[in-house]
Design a protein around this motif. Structure first.
Motif, PDB file in Angstrom:
ATOM      1  N   HIS A   3       0.808  -1.425  -0.108  1.00 58.91           N
ATOM      2  CA  HIS A   3       0.319   0.098   0.399  1.00 58.91           C
ATOM      3  C   HIS A   3       0.859   1.553  -0.019  1.00 58.91           C
ATOM      4  CE1 HIS A   3      -3.823   2.260   0.588  1.00 58.91           C
ATOM      5  NE2 HIS A   3      -2.878   2.825   1.569  1.00 58.91           N
ATOM      6  N   ALA A   4       1.842   1.252   1.056  1.00 58.18           N
ATOM      7  CA  ALA A   4       2.985   2.239   0.775  1.00 58.18           C
ATOM      8  C   ALA A   4       3.423   2.933  -0.779  1.00 58.18           C
ATOM      9  CB  ALA A   4       4.158   2.037   1.488  1.00 58.18           C
TER      10      ALA A   4
ATOM     11  N   GLY B  70       0.680   7.830  -6.256  1.00 57.73           N
ATOM     12  CA  GLY B  70       0.051   9.029  -6.496  1.00 57.73           C
ATOM     13  C   GLY B  70      -1.327   8.380  -6.517  1.00 57.73           C
ATOM     14  N   LYS B  71      -1.613   6.979  -6.292  1.00 63.92           N
ATOM     15  CA  LYS B  71      -2.508   6.271  -6.331  1.00 63.92           C
ATOM     16  C   LYS B  71      -3.520   6.454  -6.024  1.00 63.92           C
ATOM     17  CE  LYS B  71      -5.238   2.161  -6.760  1.00 63.92           C
ATOM     18  NZ  LYS B  71      -4.642   0.690  -6.228  1.00 63.92           N
ATOM     19  N   TYR B  72      -3.750   7.727  -4.659  1.00 59.55           N
ATOM     20  CA  TYR B  72      -4.026   8.459  -3.383  1.00 59.55           C
ATOM     21  C   TYR B  72      -3.858   9.723  -3.811  1.00 59.55           C
ATOM     22  CZ  TYR B  72      -4.744   3.706  -2.307  1.00 59.55           C
ATOM     23  OH  TYR B  72      -4.672   1.645  -2.266  1.00 59.55           O
ATOM     24  N   ASP B  73      -3.364  10.793  -4.566  1.00 63.10           N
ATOM     25  CA  ASP B  73      -3.467  11.866  -4.045  1.00 63.10           C
ATOM     26  C   ASP B  73      -4.560  12.654  -5.204  1.00 63.10           C
ATOM     27  OD1 ASP B  73      -0.368  11.646  -4.141  1.00 63.10           O
ATOM     28  OD2 ASP B  73      -0.228  12.203  -6.446  1.00 63.10           O
TER      29      ASP B  73
ATOM     30  N   PRO C 144      -3.168  10.580   7.084  1.00 58.06           N
ATOM     31  CA  PRO C 144      -1.629  10.697   8.057  1.00 58.06           C
ATOM     32  C   PRO C 144      -0.965   9.913   8.455  1.00 58.06           C
ATOM     33  CG  PRO C 144      -3.134  11.993  10.045  1.00 58.06           C
ATOM     34  CD  PRO C 144      -3.896  11.459   8.212  1.00 58.06           C
ATOM     35  N   ILE C 145      -1.715   8.554   8.134  1.00 55.64           N
ATOM     36  CA  ILE C 145      -1.440   7.755   8.042  1.00 55.64           C
ATOM     37  C   ILE C 145      -0.328   7.268   6.674  1.00 55.64           C
ATOM     38  CG2 ILE C 145      -1.736   4.538   8.412  1.00 55.64           C
ATOM     39  CD1 ILE C 145      -1.634   6.274  10.326  1.00 55.64           C
ATOM     40  N   ARG C 146      -0.807   7.597   5.701  1.00 56.69           N
ATOM     41  CA  ARG C 146      -0.128   7.241   4.334  1.00 56.69           C
ATOM     42  C   ARG C 146       1.328   7.813   4.110  1.00 56.69           C
ATOM     43  NH1 ARG C 146      -5.793   9.448   0.058  1.00 56.69           N
ATOM     44  NH2 ARG C 146      -6.488   7.675   0.900  1.00 56.69           N
TER      45      ARG C 146
END
Length: 420
Positions: free
Chosen positions: A75-76, A82-85, A334-336
């Motif tokens: 996931h990191a 940039g998958k979750y940007d 924050p966790i990302r």
């Protein structure tokens, strides 16, 4: 007219040379005193307190969270790509730019000169304890970068800022302001890029200038310093945006070049690679090659402390500088950012430091050469790749060191802006 101009230039250069010589004589005793004082202070700070706080604290956090971040490495990488940007999120730079900006500070002379120093003093076993420091450091980086996003503060101009000084006062409360100020003062001094500039200057002199008989003592060092200051100024005056964009291009390219060069060295000495990989593990618990001072009653304690020192110096996990870069990431999760930051020690120590260590070990220069620091690493490259090895290393050293200057200047600016 031309003769008069030449005469003026000659006189000016002569006066400058006299001033440099006078300055060198005047400052030499003072610099020696300062150097001795800093060395004693560093030995005190990087002794048992380091072992307890960095390793003990990181291990406690890792066990407390049940090694959970390591289950989300995939996931990191997705976050890093940039998958979750989201352009509407708060922040200045992307996850990738935040990581490369942090890495540009950590991937530097600590990976090249620092590893060489560790092996010269501690032998192959020191590398194992650097790995231990990196694995625990991944946990520390996860927490500190997460906090940098979770407790972002606002500066005097109303801009959102992240970093230890902000999550201290936002997370713990205003009564902890003295601790935030203490961190900022320490960060302001610690961001001075003395080590990188010193080792880079040594590398330029030893690899390029001295073999060509172009080295001229303090004058040469001064010219190198002025050139480095000019290059750094061009980038840092553009702010975090220019620093992050420059780092995102330079760091991956130089890491790839360094990887290729070391793989070439390992191919040349492929028959002894398994031997030295095994020796890293066995010597970690025997310390047969350790030459330093005993710690906690024995040489094994000494080699553990040496490896942890060099590991922490290399990846900066727990030092508090990287969260200033990660705190500027464009994200509301924050966790990302914590997961992305966790990749830093893995890339820095588990990959690049290991490459340097193997290059030094398999070539045998750690036993046959009296060199230390960056010169020892250069000897390893020259031994296996005599035509171009040390020059390829010189390019990597130059880029790694100069990119470190960019990040350190940003860290120093953030600490200064918080204080003033």
């Amino acid at each position: 007219m031309i003769l008069h101009l030449r005469l003026q230039v000659t006189i000016s250069l002569l006066i400058l040379k006299i001033l440099i010589l006078l300055l060198e004589d005047i400052l030499k005793p003072t610099l020696e005193y300062v150097n001795n004082f800093i060395s004693e202070l560093a030995s005190l700070a990087w002794g048992l307190p380091l072992l307890i706080i960095l390793i003990g604290g990181g291990l406690y956090l890792l066990v407390r969270i049940r090694f959970l971040p390591f289950l989300y490495l995939g996931h990191a990488f997705a976050v890093l790509r940039g998958k979750y940007d989201n352009e509407n999120d708060i922040g200045e730079i992307s996850h990738f730019q935040a990581l490369t900006t942090a890495l540009s500070a950590t991937v530097g002379m600590g990976n090249i000169a620092g590893v060489a120093v560790a092996i010269a003093i501690g032998g192959p076993g020191a590398v194992f304890w650097m790995w231990v420091s990196a694995v625990i450091g991944m946990s520390t980086k996860f927490f500190t970068a997460t906090l940098a996003i979770l407790y972002r503060g606002v500066d005097s101009e109303g801009e959102t800022q992240g970093g230890p000084m902000y999550f201290i006062i936002e997370g713990l409360g205003k009564k902890w302001m003295p601790l935030a100020i203490m961190f900022s003062v320490a960060g302001l001094v610690g961001a001075l890029p003395v080590f990188n500039v010193n080792q880079l200057t040594q590398a330029i002199n030893d690899i390029v200038l001295k073999p060509m008989d172009l080295y001229n003592g303090f004058q040469t060092d001064l010219i190198i310093g002025l050139v480095l200051a000019t290059i750094t100024s061009i980038v840092i005056l553009g702010g975090l945006s220019r620093i992050s964009k420059t780092a995102s291009r330079l760091v991956p390219a130089m890491a790839a070049l360094y990887f290729i060069l070391v793989i070439a060295i390992l191919v040349v000495h492929i028959e002894v690679v398994p031997k030295y990989l095994g020796l890293i593990f066995t010597d970690a618990f025997s310390a047969n090659f350790y030459k330093g001072d005993a710690f906690l009653g024995g040489v094994i304690g000494g080699i553990i402390l040496l490896g942890i020192r060099r590991g922490a110096f290399s990846n900066e996990a727990g030092i508090g500088t990287a969260p200033m870069a990660h705190g500027a990431a464009k994200t509301n999760e924050p966790i990302r950012e914590g997961l992305v930051a966790m990749l830093g020690p893995a890339i820095d120590t588990l990959v690049i430091c290991t490459l340097t260590a193997l290059a030094i070990l398999v070539t045998g220069v750690w036993q046959s050469s009296d060199a230390n620091g960056v010169s020892l690493t250069a000897s390893a490259f020259d031994e296996s790749l005599p035509a171009f090895g040390k020059y390829g290393l010189m390019v990597c050293i130059a880029v790694f060191s100069i990119s470190s200057l960019f990040s350190y200047s940003y860290y120093g600016t953030k600490c200064m802006s918080f204080l003033f």
